[in-house]
Scaffold this motif. Structure first.
Motif, mmCIF file in Angstrom:
data_model
loop_
_atom_site.group_PDB
_atom_site.id
_atom_site.type_symbol
_atom_site.label_atom_id
_atom_site.label_comp_id
_atom_site.label_asym_id
_atom_site.label_seq_id
_atom_site.Cartn_x
_atom_site.Cartn_y
_atom_site.Cartn_z
ATOM 1 N N TYR A 3 0.973 -1.194 0.143
ATOM 2 C CA TYR A 3 0.126 0.059 0.055
ATOM 3 C C TYR A 3 1.091 1.181 0.095
ATOM 4 N N TYR A 4 0.544 2.229 -0.967
ATOM 5 C CA TYR A 4 1.086 3.414 -0.690
ATOM 6 C C TYR A 4 0.349 4.492 -0.597
ATOM 7 N N LEU A 5 0.896 5.539 0.225
ATOM 8 C CA LEU A 5 0.472 6.786 0.495
ATOM 9 C C LEU A 5 1.055 8.060 -0.043
ATOM 10 N N PRO A 6 0.370 8.916 -0.339
ATOM 11 C CA PRO A 6 0.733 10.016 -1.282
ATOM 12 C C PRO A 6 2.100 10.557 -0.916
ATOM 13 N N GLY A 7 2.595 10.444 0.290
ATOM 14 C CA GLY A 7 3.944 11.021 0.668
ATOM 15 C C GLY A 7 5.060 10.162 0.383
ATOM 16 N N GLY A 8 4.805 9.151 -0.144
ATOM 17 C CA GLY A 8 6.048 8.013 -0.331
ATOM 18 C C GLY A 8 6.038 7.084 0.747
ATOM 19 N N GLU A 9 5.310 7.154 1.589
ATOM 20 C CA GLU A 9 5.189 5.913 2.632
ATOM 21 C C GLU A 9 4.503 4.854 2.044
ATOM 22 N N SER A 10 5.186 3.565 2.370
ATOM 23 C CA SER A 10 4.588 2.402 1.834
ATOM 24 C C SER A 10 4.678 1.229 3.104
ATOM 25 N N GLU A 11 3.733 0.268 2.813
ATOM 26 C CA GLU A 11 3.628 -0.795 3.838
ATOM 27 C C GLU A 11 3.085 -1.959 2.927
ATOM 28 N N ARG A 12 4.109 -3.078 3.345
ATOM 29 C CA ARG A 12 3.826 -4.341 2.546
ATOM 30 C C ARG A 12 3.023 -5.415 3.742
ATOM 31 N N VAL A 13 1.966 -5.922 3.180
ATOM 32 C CA VAL A 13 1.198 -6.840 3.844
ATOM 33 C C VAL A 13 1.155 -8.236 3.444
ATOM 34 N N PRO A 14 1.737 -9.090 4.127
ATOM 35 C CA PRO A 14 1.539 -10.478 3.642
ATOM 36 C C PRO A 14 -0.167 -11.020 3.717
ATOM 37 N N GLY A 15 -0.269 -11.827 2.598
ATOM 38 C CA GLY A 15 -1.752 -12.434 2.403
ATOM 39 C C GLY A 15 -1.454 -13.771 2.093
ATOM 40 N N LYS A 16 -2.453 -14.364 1.223
ATOM 41 C CA LYS A 16 -2.237 -15.773 0.873
ATOM 42 C C LYS A 16 -1.277 -16.040 -0.316
ATOM 43 N N PRO A 17 -0.294 -16.665 -0.330
ATOM 44 C CA PRO A 17 0.301 -16.906 -1.713
ATOM 45 C C PRO A 17 -0.556 -17.864 -2.466
ATOM 46 N N ALA A 18 -0.404 -17.505 -3.921
ATOM 47 C CA ALA A 18 -0.825 -18.448 -4.955
ATOM 48 C C ALA A 18 -0.903 -20.131 -4.740
ATOM 49 N N THR A 19 -1.693 -20.695 -4.971
ATOM 50 C CA THR A 19 -1.683 -22.103 -4.981
ATOM 51 C C THR A 19 -1.632 -22.767 -6.359
ATOM 52 N N ARG A 20 -1.269 -21.885 -7.183
ATOM 53 C CA ARG A 20 -1.233 -22.588 -8.735
ATOM 54 C C ARG A 20 -0.406 -21.329 -9.253
ATOM 55 N N HIS A 21 0.276 -21.767 -10.510
ATOM 56 C CA HIS A 21 0.905 -20.810 -11.333
ATOM 57 C C HIS A 21 -0.004 -20.370 -12.320
ATOM 58 N N PRO A 22 0.269 -18.874 -12.567
ATOM 59 C CA PRO A 22 -0.680 -18.199 -13.458
ATOM 60 C C PRO A 22 -0.162 -18.962 -14.744
ATOM 61 N N ALA A 23 -1.283 -18.727 -15.626
ATOM 62 C CA ALA A 23 -1.272 -19.125 -16.967
ATOM 63 C C ALA A 23 -0.194 -18.366 -17.648
ATOM 64 N N ALA A 24 0.581 -19.203 -18.431
ATOM 65 C CA ALA A 24 1.583 -18.277 -19.407
ATOM 66 C C ALA A 24 1.137 -17.195 -20.200
ATOM 67 N N ALA A 25 0.073 -17.471 -20.851
ATOM 68 C CA ALA A 25 -0.482 -16.399 -21.899
ATOM 69 C C ALA A 25 -1.771 -15.660 -21.280
ATOM 70 N N PHE A 26 -1.537 -14.361 -21.298
ATOM 71 C CA PHE A 26 -2.297 -13.354 -20.902
ATOM 72 C C PHE A 26 -3.843 -13.246 -21.502
#
Length: 133
Positions: free
Chosen positions: A49-72
């Protein structure tokens, strides 16, 4: 960044993963504490997450259980967005479906009222917030 803001960021991340909130509720909560934009990395399972003044905070969630498809597939991403907006799927299924469409993450711009979904090679798809256009 103060502890009250960090608590909101943590809650938005966990509430999304636990499917307790909708996207509009998350956006409202984040805007209320001054978040300008956020980046969700589906593969790592974290949101920064980013605030306008440049501050940021990374928050862990749930990692993917699968690999994303190669083609978008922009159409596949758009279909998943429509399904979650209609309430026919919830957040975890949404994440699975956009990964099947080759999405590895997205940037949400609160002030710009849009989300940019992107794939492994930089292909992207823009979705405007409902009613933003």
């Amino acid at each position: 960044m103060n502890d009250d803001v960090k608590a909101v960021l943590q809650d938005c991340t966990s509430a999304s993963n636990e499917e307790r909130v909708t996207f509009p509720e998350v956006v409202a909560a984040l805007a209320a504490v001054g978040v300008e934009r956020y980046h969700t990395d589906l593969v790592r399972g974290e949101t920064t997450y980013y605030l306008p003044g440049g501050e940021s905070e990374r928050v862990p969630g749930k990692p993917a259980t699968r690999h994303p498809a190669a083609a978008f597939s922009a159409a596949g991403v758009a279909d998943a967005v429509r399904a979650i907006q209609a309430g026919t799927i919830r957040y975890r299924e949404f994440c699975e479906r956009v990964m099947q469409a080759g999405c590895v993450g997205w940037m949400t711009f609160l002030a710009g009222k849009r989300v940019v979904y992107y794939g492994r090679t930089g292909d992207s798809h823009v979705e405007w917030f409902p009613g933003a256009r």
